[in-house]
Write a protein that holds these residues in place. Structure first.
Motif, PDB file in Angstrom:
ATOM      1  N   VAL A  45       0.868  -1.172   0.000  1.00  0.00           N
ATOM      2  CA  VAL A  45       0.000   0.000   0.000  1.00  0.00           C
ATOM      3  C   VAL A  45       0.908   1.226   0.000  1.00  0.00           C
ATOM      4  N   TYR A  46       0.671   2.106  -0.942  1.00  0.00           N
ATOM      5  CA  TYR A  46       1.491   3.310  -1.091  1.00  0.00           C
ATOM      6  C   TYR A  46       0.746   4.512  -0.516  1.00  0.00           C
ATOM      7  N   PHE A  47       1.442   5.257   0.326  1.00  0.00           N
ATOM      8  CA  PHE A  47       0.855   6.405   1.017  1.00  0.00           C
ATOM      9  C   PHE A  47       1.546   7.697   0.582  1.00  0.00           C
ATOM     10  N   CYS A  48       0.734   8.675   0.290  1.00  0.00           N
ATOM     11  CA  CYS A  48       1.241  10.009   0.010  1.00  0.00           C
ATOM     12  C   CYS A  48       1.515  10.729   1.327  1.00  0.00           C
ATOM     13  N   ASN A  49       2.591  11.492   1.361  1.00  0.00           N
ATOM     14  CA  ASN A  49       2.960  12.250   2.552  1.00  0.00           C
ATOM     15  C   ASN A  49       3.275  13.695   2.189  1.00  0.00           C
ATOM     16  N   VAL A  50       2.799  14.591   3.014  1.00  0.00           N
ATOM     17  CA  VAL A  50       3.169  16.003   2.893  1.00  0.00           C
ATOM     18  C   VAL A  50       3.707  16.452   4.247  1.00  0.00           C
ATOM     19  N   ARG A  51       4.883  17.036   4.231  1.00  0.00           N
ATOM     20  CA  ARG A  51       5.484  17.588   5.447  1.00  0.00           C
ATOM     21  C   ARG A  51       5.394  19.106   5.364  1.00  0.00           C
ATOM     22  N   ASN A  52       4.733  19.676   6.349  1.00  0.00           N
ATOM     23  CA  ASN A  52       4.421  21.103   6.312  1.00  0.00           C
ATOM     24  C   ASN A  52       4.929  21.788   7.572  1.00  0.00           C
ATOM     25  N   ARG A  53       5.451  22.974   7.403  1.00  0.00           N
ATOM     26  CA  ARG A  53       5.892  23.761   8.557  1.00  0.00           C
ATOM     27  C   ARG A  53       4.697  24.540   9.096  1.00  0.00           C
ATOM     28  N   ILE A  54       4.340  24.229  10.354  1.00  0.00           N
ATOM     29  CA  ILE A  54       3.185  24.888  10.968  1.00  0.00           C
ATOM     30  C   ILE A  54       3.610  26.221  11.588  1.00  0.00           C
ATOM     31  N   LEU A  55       4.663  26.158  12.375  1.00  0.00           N
ATOM     32  CA  LEU A  55       5.226  27.329  13.031  1.00  0.00           C
ATOM     33  C   LEU A  55       6.733  27.168  12.989  1.00  0.00           C
ATOM     34  N   PRO A  56       7.484  28.229  13.267  1.00  0.00           N
ATOM     35  CA  PRO A  56       8.937  28.056  13.340  1.00  0.00           C
ATOM     36  C   PRO A  56       9.290  26.949  14.322  1.00  0.00           C
ATOM     37  N   GLY A  57       9.972  25.931  13.827  1.00  0.00           N
ATOM     38  CA  GLY A  57      10.350  24.818  14.667  1.00  0.00           C
ATOM     39  C   GLY A  57       9.299  23.747  14.831  1.00  0.00           C
ATOM     40  N   GLU A  58       8.132  23.929  14.257  1.00  0.00           N
ATOM     41  CA  GLU A  58       7.070  22.925  14.379  1.00  0.00           C
ATOM     42  C   GLU A  58       6.699  22.405  13.004  1.00  0.00           C
ATOM     43  N   ILE A  59       6.821  21.093  12.839  1.00  0.00           N
ATOM     44  CA  ILE A  59       6.547  20.441  11.564  1.00  0.00           C
ATOM     45  C   ILE A  59       5.439  19.422  11.764  1.00  0.00           C
ATOM     46  N   ARG A  60       4.578  19.290  10.763  1.00  0.00           N
ATOM     47  CA  ARG A  60       3.500  18.308  10.839  1.00  0.00           C
ATOM     48  C   ARG A  60       3.461  17.490   9.566  1.00  0.00           C
ATOM     49  N   ASP A  61       3.256  16.183   9.722  1.00  0.00           N
ATOM     50  CA  ASP A  61       3.113  15.275   8.592  1.00  0.00           C
ATOM     51  C   ASP A  61       1.642  14.971   8.358  1.00  0.00           C
ATOM     52  N   TYR A  62       1.269  14.974   7.087  1.00  0.00           N
ATOM     53  CA  TYR A  62      -0.079  14.591   6.676  1.00  0.00           C
ATOM     54  C   TYR A  62       0.025  13.377   5.770  1.00  0.00           C
ATOM     55  N   TRP A  63      -1.011  12.513   5.850  1.00  0.00           N
ATOM     56  CA  TRP A  63      -0.991  11.257   5.102  1.00  0.00           C
ATOM     57  C   TRP A  63      -2.266  11.057   4.317  1.00  0.00           C
ATOM     58  N   GLY A  64      -2.095  10.435   3.151  1.00  0.00           N
ATOM     59  CA  GLY A  64      -3.245  10.003   2.396  1.00  0.00           C
ATOM     60  C   GLY A  64      -3.782   8.684   2.930  1.00  0.00           C
ATOM     61  N   GLN A  65      -4.847   8.210   2.312  1.00  0.00           N
ATOM     62  CA  GLN A  65      -5.498   6.991   2.795  1.00  0.00           C
ATOM     63  C   GLN A  65      -4.804   5.732   2.270  1.00  0.00           C
ATOM     64  N   GLY A  66      -3.948   5.891   1.293  1.00  0.00           N
ATOM     65  CA  GLY A  66      -3.217   4.762   0.735  1.00  0.00           C
ATOM     66  C   GLY A  66      -3.870   4.212  -0.520  1.00  0.00           C
ATOM     67  N   THR A  67      -3.024   3.735  -1.418  1.00  0.00           N
ATOM     68  CA  THR A  67      -3.503   3.098  -2.642  1.00  0.00           C
ATOM     69  C   THR A  67      -2.725   1.804  -2.850  1.00  0.00           C
ATOM     70  N   GLN A  68      -3.430   0.744  -3.180  1.00  0.00           N
ATOM     71  CA  GLN A  68      -2.808  -0.569  -3.301  1.00  0.00           C
ATOM     72  C   GLN A  68      -2.111  -0.718  -4.650  1.00  0.00           C
ATOM     73  N   VAL A  69      -0.876  -1.194  -4.594  1.00  0.00           N
ATOM     74  CA  VAL A  69      -0.117  -1.570  -5.784  1.00  0.00           C
ATOM     75  C   VAL A  69       0.222  -3.050  -5.652  1.00  0.00           C
ATOM     76  N   THR A  70      -0.195  -3.825  -6.628  1.00  0.00           N
ATOM     77  CA  THR A  70       0.072  -5.259  -6.629  1.00  0.00           C
ATOM     78  C   THR A  70       0.784  -5.622  -7.925  1.00  0.00           C
ATOM     79  N   VAL A  71       1.943  -6.253  -7.789  1.00  0.00           N
ATOM     80  CA  VAL A  71       2.745  -6.652  -8.943  1.00  0.00           C
ATOM     81  C   VAL A  71       2.787  -8.178  -8.968  1.00  0.00           C
ATOM     82  N   SER A  72       2.269  -8.741 -10.026  1.00  0.00           N
ATOM     83  CA  SER A  72       2.240 -10.191 -10.157  1.00  0.00           C
ATOM     84  C   SER A  72       3.469 -10.690 -10.915  1.00  0.00           C
ATOM     85  N   SER A  73       3.905 -11.871 -10.562  1.00  0.00           N
ATOM     86  CA  SER A  73       5.115 -12.440 -11.210  1.00  0.00           C
ATOM     87  C   SER A  73       4.749 -13.265 -12.432  1.00  0.00           C
TER      88      SER A  73
END
Length: 120
Positions: free
Chosen positions: A92-120
């Motif tokens: 499952v692949y998740f998108c991430n955004v790292r954002n500066r909220i205040l000087p010295g304060e960082i927050r990570d945001y995440w997506g809900q995820g998307t499935q990647v399946t690779v068959s052999s």
């Protein structure tokens, strides 16, 4: 409120390609980086790639030369072009955004995820 919407996952045969997209919206005006993480069953979430606001990129060793990350700053979108996919890329692949909220304060945001399946 911040929202990350991912798309582009699916089922593909080994050697194939997929392109993941993530659209970010909401109160994220000081983005430090945007990126992708993945989590396979029974494993910890791991970094795949990220790109900074100045377009510097970083990739996990396992995807170097096969995956390419890019972003559209104006639209707050990030993309992951995945070529030469291998069964080991299945996760499952998740998108991430790292954002500066205040000087010295960082927050990570995440997506809900998307499935990647690779068959052999």
């Amino acid at each position: 409120q911040v929202q990350l919407v991912e798309s582009g996952g699916g089922l593909v045969q080994a050697g194939g390609s997929l392109r993941l997209s993530c659209a970010a919206s909401g109160s994220i005006s000081s983005i430090i980086s945007m990126g992708w993480y993945r989590q396979a069953p029974g494993k910890q979430r791991e970094l795949v790639a990220y790109i900074t606001s100045s377009a510097n990129t970083n990739y996990a060793d396992s995807v170097k030369g096969r995956f390419t990350i890019s972003r559209d700053n104006a639209k707050k979108n990030v993309y992951l072009q995945m070529n030469s996919l291998e069964p080991e890329d299945t996760a499952v692949y998740f998108c991430n955004v790292r954002n500066r909220i205040l000087p010295g304060e960082i927050r990570d945001y995440w997506g809900q995820g998307t499935q990647v399946t690779v068959s052999s």
